[in-house]
Design a protein around this motif. Structure first.
Motif, PDB file in Angstrom:
ATOM      1  N   GLU A  95       0.826  -1.219   0.000  1.00  0.00           N
ATOM      2  CA  GLU A  95       0.000   0.000   0.000  1.00  0.00           C
ATOM      3  C   GLU A  95       0.855   1.264   0.000  1.00  0.00           C
ATOM      4  OE1 GLU A  95      -3.134  -0.166  -0.435  1.00  0.00           O
ATOM      5  OE2 GLU A  95      -3.713  -2.184   0.225  1.00  0.00           O
ATOM      6  N   LYS A  96       2.146   1.102   0.146  1.00  0.00           N
ATOM      7  CA  LYS A  96       3.082   2.244   0.181  1.00  0.00           C
ATOM      8  C   LYS A  96       2.687   3.252   1.281  1.00  0.00           C
ATOM      9  CE  LYS A  96       4.720   1.830  -4.549  1.00  0.00           C
ATOM     10  NZ  LYS A  96       4.234   0.456  -4.707  1.00  0.00           N
ATOM     11  N   LEU A  97       2.568   2.736   2.490  1.00  0.00           N
ATOM     12  CA  LEU A  97       2.180   3.608   3.610  1.00  0.00           C
ATOM     13  C   LEU A  97       3.273   4.646   3.888  1.00  0.00           C
ATOM     14  CD1 LEU A  97       0.595   1.193   6.275  1.00  0.00           C
ATOM     15  CD2 LEU A  97      -0.471   2.271   4.278  1.00  0.00           C
ATOM     16  N   ASP A  98       2.837   5.801   4.394  1.00  0.00           N
ATOM     17  CA  ASP A  98       3.779   6.863   4.741  1.00  0.00           C
ATOM     18  C   ASP A  98       4.202   6.784   6.198  1.00  0.00           C
ATOM     19  OD1 ASP A  98       3.717   8.319   2.240  1.00  0.00           O
ATOM     20  OD2 ASP A  98       1.627   8.790   2.753  1.00  0.00           O
ATOM     21  N   VAL A  99       3.280   6.313   7.039  1.00  0.00           N
ATOM     22  CA  VAL A  99       3.549   6.331   8.482  1.00  0.00           C
ATOM     23  C   VAL A  99       2.680   5.271   9.169  1.00  0.00           C
ATOM     24  CG1 VAL A  99       1.854   8.212   8.850  1.00  0.00           C
ATOM     25  CG2 VAL A  99       3.662   7.859  10.528  1.00  0.00           C
ATOM     26  N   LEU A 100       3.205   4.754  10.289  1.00  0.00           N
ATOM     27  CA  LEU A 100       2.418   3.808  11.104  1.00  0.00           C
ATOM     28  C   LEU A 100       2.108   4.480  12.430  1.00  0.00           C
ATOM     29  CD1 LEU A 100       4.112   0.269  11.226  1.00  0.00           C
ATOM     30  CD2 LEU A 100       1.890   0.850  10.237  1.00  0.00           C
ATOM     31  N   HIS A 101       0.892   4.289  12.908  1.00  0.00           N
ATOM     32  CA  HIS A 101       0.518   4.836  14.221  1.00  0.00           C
ATOM     33  C   HIS A 101       0.013   3.678  15.084  1.00  0.00           C
ATOM     34  CE1 HIS A 101      -1.770   8.158  16.624  1.00  0.00           C
ATOM     35  NE2 HIS A 101      -0.947   7.439  17.365  1.00  0.00           N
ATOM     36  N   LEU A 102       0.738   3.411  16.178  1.00  0.00           N
ATOM     37  CA  LEU A 102       0.410   2.261  17.018  1.00  0.00           C
ATOM     38  C   LEU A 102      -0.289   2.717  18.277  1.00  0.00           C
ATOM     39  CD1 LEU A 102       4.064   1.317  16.737  1.00  0.00           C
ATOM     40  CD2 LEU A 102       2.268   0.311  15.358  1.00  0.00           C
ATOM     41  N   HIS A 103      -1.381   2.080  18.585  1.00  0.00           N
ATOM     42  CA  HIS A 103      -2.110   2.407  19.806  1.00  0.00           C
ATOM     43  C   HIS A 103      -1.951   1.268  20.792  1.00  0.00           C
ATOM     44  CE1 HIS A 103      -4.089   6.080  18.410  1.00  0.00           C
ATOM     45  NE2 HIS A 103      -3.775   5.543  17.240  1.00  0.00           N
TER      46      HIS A 103
END
Ligand code: GMT
Length: 382
Positions: A95-103
């Motif tokens: 998906e070519k993500l720009d950033v990951l945000h983990l909760h």
């Protein structure tokens, strides 16, 4: 509701949100954040082991990727963290993500760090932001067994946030953290809502409704909710609604029997739309042992319900003493009952607290808080 306030293509970010999909507060916050970001035009990829309970909308910017752990006779414990890491690598790549945000730190932050390392070998850099929610630091995280991995993965995060000042303080106190921590509080969307719930299903016209919502874990001290209610009930006509389910539920039903409050108490289990139930309540009780924020209290305040709570952790940052509600020491059932009676026994006073609760909730406006996350995403994307 999902109006097309889309961004030009070059400004759209592809954000991976890793979360617990259940009714817990961190999952709710992560889901609501993703929904708000999608509405602003960003592409959101939720990654979890099952479909998030609050992900109740269809939007062309929202995607869901399920982490599956195959069973194998050798596995006494299915390797969820490895499965999550592999899923992250796959989704980020494809998906070519720009950033990951983990909760929630465990095990999301260490899985993200591993995925980052794997992708770096391929020349891909994926930054990750860890949002600490509460027991990942104050309970589970403090277990000496988990300490090294939590410390390491927090320090390896590209950015770290906590949902309250109190949790930031605890994180620095309990762990050897070398990173800056930004406090980005939880949020709420205040809007005029119409509810179809019938108050008369739960209480007579002259009865007040006290309410509590939680996952019935020990840390929530649901026994204090029941004891406070028993005392308030001696003075005022009232009913208690208990929303949620969890390990303490059976014990709590037994306690109601012992105190003779069963006929005025409804255990309604887990519900999707907590706001609807809250909308018929007159007072919310939150007697937690520790609570990094207290999202349920904020949700109550957002529908003008004052809160009687403990003064632990981040609760005082949410529930303003003498304004949106009243606060006591953990376990002080006597004082919490007195406070509840004080708020509820005078109609004018109750109205004042209700109005203030709504005003206090408005300080946690979704739009302002979401902008803080957007600024942070942009900061870590290289
Ligand atoms: O830490 C937990 O107990 C789980 C977590 C959750 O997923 O529900 O709850 C925490 O995160 C919420 C959302 O940020 C906060 O509102 C809760 O106060 C916090 N719970 C505790 O600190 C006990």
């Amino acid at each position: 509701m999902w109006n097309e306030t889309r961004l030009p293509k070059e400004k759209r970010m592809k954000i991976g949100i890793v979360l617990y999909p259940t009714y817990g507060g961190s999952g709710v916050v992560a889901t609501e954040l993703g929904k708000a970001l999608a509405q602003k035009g960003h592409q959101i990829h939720f990654i979890s082991y099952s479909f998030p309970v609050r992900l109740d909308v269809h939007d062309k910017n929202i995607f869901y990727h399920e982490v599956r752990v195959n069973s194998y006779p050798l596995f006494k414990y299915p390797p969820y963290e490895s499965a999550l890491t592999s899923k992250l690598v796959d989704v980020i790549r494809f998906e070519k993500l720009d950033v990951l945000h983990l909760h929630y730190a465990i095990p999301h932050a260490s899985a993200a760090h591993m995925a980052q390392q794997i992708l770096q070998e391929e020349g891909i850099y994926i930054p990750f932001i860890t949002t600490l929610h509460g027991t990942d630091i104050t309970l589970v995280g403090r277990d000496p067994f988990f300490k090294p991995i939590i410390t390491y993965s927090i320090n390896k995060s590209d950015a770290v946030t906590t949902v309250s000042q109190s949790l930031k303080y605890d994180t620095f106190k309990f762990f050897n953290i070398k990173k800056e921590i930004e406090v980005i509080p939880n949020f709420i969307c205040i809007k005029d809502m119409k509810f179809s719930i019938q108050r008369e299903r739960y209480a007579e016209e002259d009865e007040l409704i006290l309410c509590h919502i939680s996952n019935f874990r020990k840390v929530k001290r649901v026994q204090d909710v029941i004891k406070v209610f028993a005392k308030v009930r001696e003075k005022l006509n009232c009913k208690l609604i208990l929303v949620g389910d969890g390990p303490e539920r059976d014990k709590m039903e037994m306690l109601c029997r012992e105190l003779g409050t069963c006929k005025d108490t409804s255990f309604i289990g887990t519900v999707n739309n907590t706001t609807e139930i809250l909308s018929i309540a007159d007072l919310f009780l939150l007697p937690s042992e520790t609570e990094s924020f207290g999202l349920a209290a904020l949700e109550a305040m957002a529908v003008s319900v004052p809160v009687v709570s403990t003064n632990t952790g981040g609760i005082p940052e949410v529930n303003a003493e003498g304004v949106s509600g009243m606060l006591s020491n953990v376990g002080d059932v006597e004082e919490m009952a007195k406070n509840a009676i004080y708020i509820l026994s005078d109609k004018k006073r109750h109205q004042e607290f209700k109005k203030n609760a709504l005003n206090q909730a408005a300080k946690f406006d979704l739009n302002e808080i979401v902008e803080k996350y957007i600024t942070l995403y942009k900061k870590v994307i290289k």
